[in-house]
Scaffold this motif. Sequence first.
Motif, PDB file in Angstrom:
ATOM      1  N   VAL A 229       0.823  -1.208   0.000  1.00  0.00           N
ATOM      2  CA  VAL A 229       0.000   0.000   0.000  1.00  0.00           C
ATOM      3  C   VAL A 229       0.861   1.264   0.000  1.00  0.00           C
ATOM      4  N   ASN A 230       2.091   1.187   0.502  1.00  0.00           N
ATOM      5  CA  ASN A 230       2.985   2.354   0.508  1.00  0.00           C
ATOM      6  C   ASN A 230       4.169   2.190  -0.427  1.00  0.00           C
TER       7      ASN A 230
ATOM      8  N   MET B 291       2.204   7.355  -5.645  1.00  0.00           N
ATOM      9  CA  MET B 291       1.944   6.361  -4.615  1.00  0.00           C
ATOM     10  C   MET B 291       1.275   5.131  -5.225  1.00  0.00           C
ATOM     11  N   SER B 292       1.163   4.084  -4.414  1.00  0.00           N
ATOM     12  CA  SER B 292       0.442   2.877  -4.831  1.00  0.00           C
ATOM     13  C   SER B 292      -1.021   3.210  -5.116  1.00  0.00           C
ATOM     14  N   ASN B 293      -1.617   2.494  -6.080  1.00  0.00           N
ATOM     15  CA  ASN B 293      -3.032   2.728  -6.372  1.00  0.00           C
ATOM     16  C   ASN B 293      -3.940   1.773  -5.595  1.00  0.00           C
ATOM     17  N   VAL B 294      -3.410   1.178  -4.522  1.00  0.00           N
ATOM     18  CA  VAL B 294      -4.202   0.284  -3.673  1.00  0.00           C
ATOM     19  C   VAL B 294      -5.149   1.113  -2.805  1.00  0.00           C
ATOM     20  N   ASP B 295      -6.431   0.735  -2.803  1.00  0.00           N
ATOM     21  CA  ASP B 295      -7.444   1.361  -1.956  1.00  0.00           C
ATOM     22  C   ASP B 295      -7.712   0.407  -0.790  1.00  0.00           C
ATOM     23  N   LEU B 296      -7.295   0.800   0.415  1.00  0.00           N
ATOM     24  CA  LEU B 296      -7.421  -0.094   1.561  1.00  0.00           C
ATOM     25  C   LEU B 296      -8.875  -0.467   1.853  1.00  0.00           C
ATOM     26  N   ALA B 297      -9.788   0.476   1.729  1.00  0.00           N
ATOM     27  CA  ALA B 297     -11.197   0.190   1.985  1.00  0.00           C
ATOM     28  C   ALA B 297     -11.706  -0.893   1.039  1.00  0.00           C
ATOM     29  N   GLU B 298     -11.322  -0.784  -0.223  1.00  0.00           N
ATOM     30  CA  GLU B 298     -11.732  -1.788  -1.210  1.00  0.00           C
ATOM     31  C   GLU B 298     -11.099  -3.144  -0.912  1.00  0.00           C
ATOM     32  N   GLU B 299      -9.819  -3.124  -0.534  1.00  0.00           N
ATOM     33  CA  GLU B 299      -9.129  -4.380  -0.266  1.00  0.00           C
ATOM     34  C   GLU B 299      -9.717  -5.092   0.950  1.00  0.00           C
ATOM     35  N   PHE B 300     -10.028  -4.335   2.007  1.00  0.00           N
ATOM     36  CA  PHE B 300     -10.623  -4.962   3.184  1.00  0.00           C
ATOM     37  C   PHE B 300     -11.999  -5.550   2.867  1.00  0.00           C
TER      38      PHE B 300
ATOM     39  N   HIS C 167      -3.629  -0.757 -13.910  1.00  0.00           N
ATOM     40  CA  HIS C 167      -2.672   0.342 -14.043  1.00  0.00           C
ATOM     41  C   HIS C 167      -3.337   1.696 -13.855  1.00  0.00           C
ATOM     42  N   GLY C 168      -4.285   1.785 -12.934  1.00  0.00           N
ATOM     43  CA  GLY C 168      -4.888   3.078 -12.637  1.00  0.00           C
ATOM     44  C   GLY C 168      -3.871   4.038 -12.010  1.00  0.00           C
ATOM     45  N   GLN C 169      -4.116   5.324 -12.176  1.00  0.00           N
ATOM     46  CA  GLN C 169      -3.201   6.344 -11.663  1.00  0.00           C
ATOM     47  C   GLN C 169      -3.219   6.374 -10.139  1.00  0.00           C
ATOM     48  N   GLY C 170      -2.030   6.346  -9.524  1.00  0.00           N
ATOM     49  CA  GLY C 170      -1.918   6.533  -8.082  1.00  0.00           C
ATOM     50  C   GLY C 170      -1.803   8.010  -7.749  1.00  0.00           C
ATOM     51  N   SER C 171      -2.098   8.359  -6.526  1.00  0.00           N
ATOM     52  CA  SER C 171      -2.005   9.763  -6.122  1.00  0.00           C
ATOM     53  C   SER C 171      -0.542  10.180  -6.025  1.00  0.00           C
TER      54      SER C 171
END
Length: 392
Positions: free
Chosen positions: A29-30, A351-360, A80-84
């Motif tokens: 995630v980071n 940054m990573s394009n991982v969304d923690l809310a979605e992953e949980f 491959h979505g854009q990360g912040s």
Amino acid sequence: MLRSMYSGITGLRNFQTKLDVIGNNISNVNTYGFKKGRTVFKDLVSQTVAGASAPGANRGGVNPRQVGLGSQLAAIDTLHGQGSSQFTGNTLDLAITGDGFFQVMDGNEVLYTRAGNFYMDQNGDLVDGDGRYVVGADGIINIPQSASSMSIGQDGTVFYVDLPEGAEAAIAAAEAIFRPIETTFKAAEKTLNDAKDAVKTAEKDVKAAGKAVEKAQDALDRANAMDPADPGRAAAITAAQTALTAAQGTQTAANTALTTAQTAVTNATGPYNTAKTAYDPAKITFDAVMSANKAVLQEAGQIEMVTFSNPGGLEKTGGNLFRTSANSGDAVTGFATEQGFGKMESGFLEMSNVDLAEEFTEMIVAQRGFQANTRIITTSDEILQELVNLKR
């Protein structure tokens, strides 16, 4: 029963894979430039119990009767979505806004990355964290160690401020000639200025001494003009005469100091004029050399970028790197700000394009799916147990 049990086993395997992908997403995630994964399932082949039949004159058609044999993994996609973008303030940190990739050289192989945390090595070459060279339009990008500053534009052009080629030698040669002449001139100038300052001080002292003599003379004249019968006349004359004599002595000393200072000015003027005659043309020549060899803005190169017709087909190699695969398409080279390549932002990192809310949420779904498939197995086992017990 065995068929449903084996279907449950396929579900367990698939949801375990989904949890593995989710765990990898969360662990990164980071991670700068990381692109998350996604699991997609599909059903296995179905066993046909009865085939379909077409409608007839007296009866309608019948649909096929099939029993599915479980699920299987359809794909593990890389999204491959854009990360912040995160601000770092470091010039060599680069974030891509768009679809492009950086290129780095790993031996003879070119690899691709979205992580733009770059560095300069001992030779001033632009590298990534593991020492792989960042690919520029003309090869390796090098920033001279003597550069006073550098910057990177949105099109990936690397600029630095430094002396032009051969400037150091030219400046050193000019200084070797000019500095001794300058030292001689500065010393002569200081001597002359000190002598002129001494003249000004002496002139002030002479003027002050003259006023003191005039004042003492006036006092003496007033004492002499006193009534001869005045008992204090003699003492007043003596005191006034003494003061006048002292003032005249001070005046004489001041005149002597002025003469000495004026002589020093005369003596210093000759060496000063001689030194200035040599200094003026030398200064003009030195200034011309410095002007011709001053630090200027120069280009070290331009960072080259690539895009792919199918970036999802790239193969992850670890270390935030990708390589081409049989389905990624060929790398199309270009530069930032060109159509389809996006732009670079210096002082930022993607940054990573991982969304923690979605992953949980997906983790909960996978957990429940895994749990449900275990229930299929245990239920099938209980039914089989009942069948075995019929023999008793």
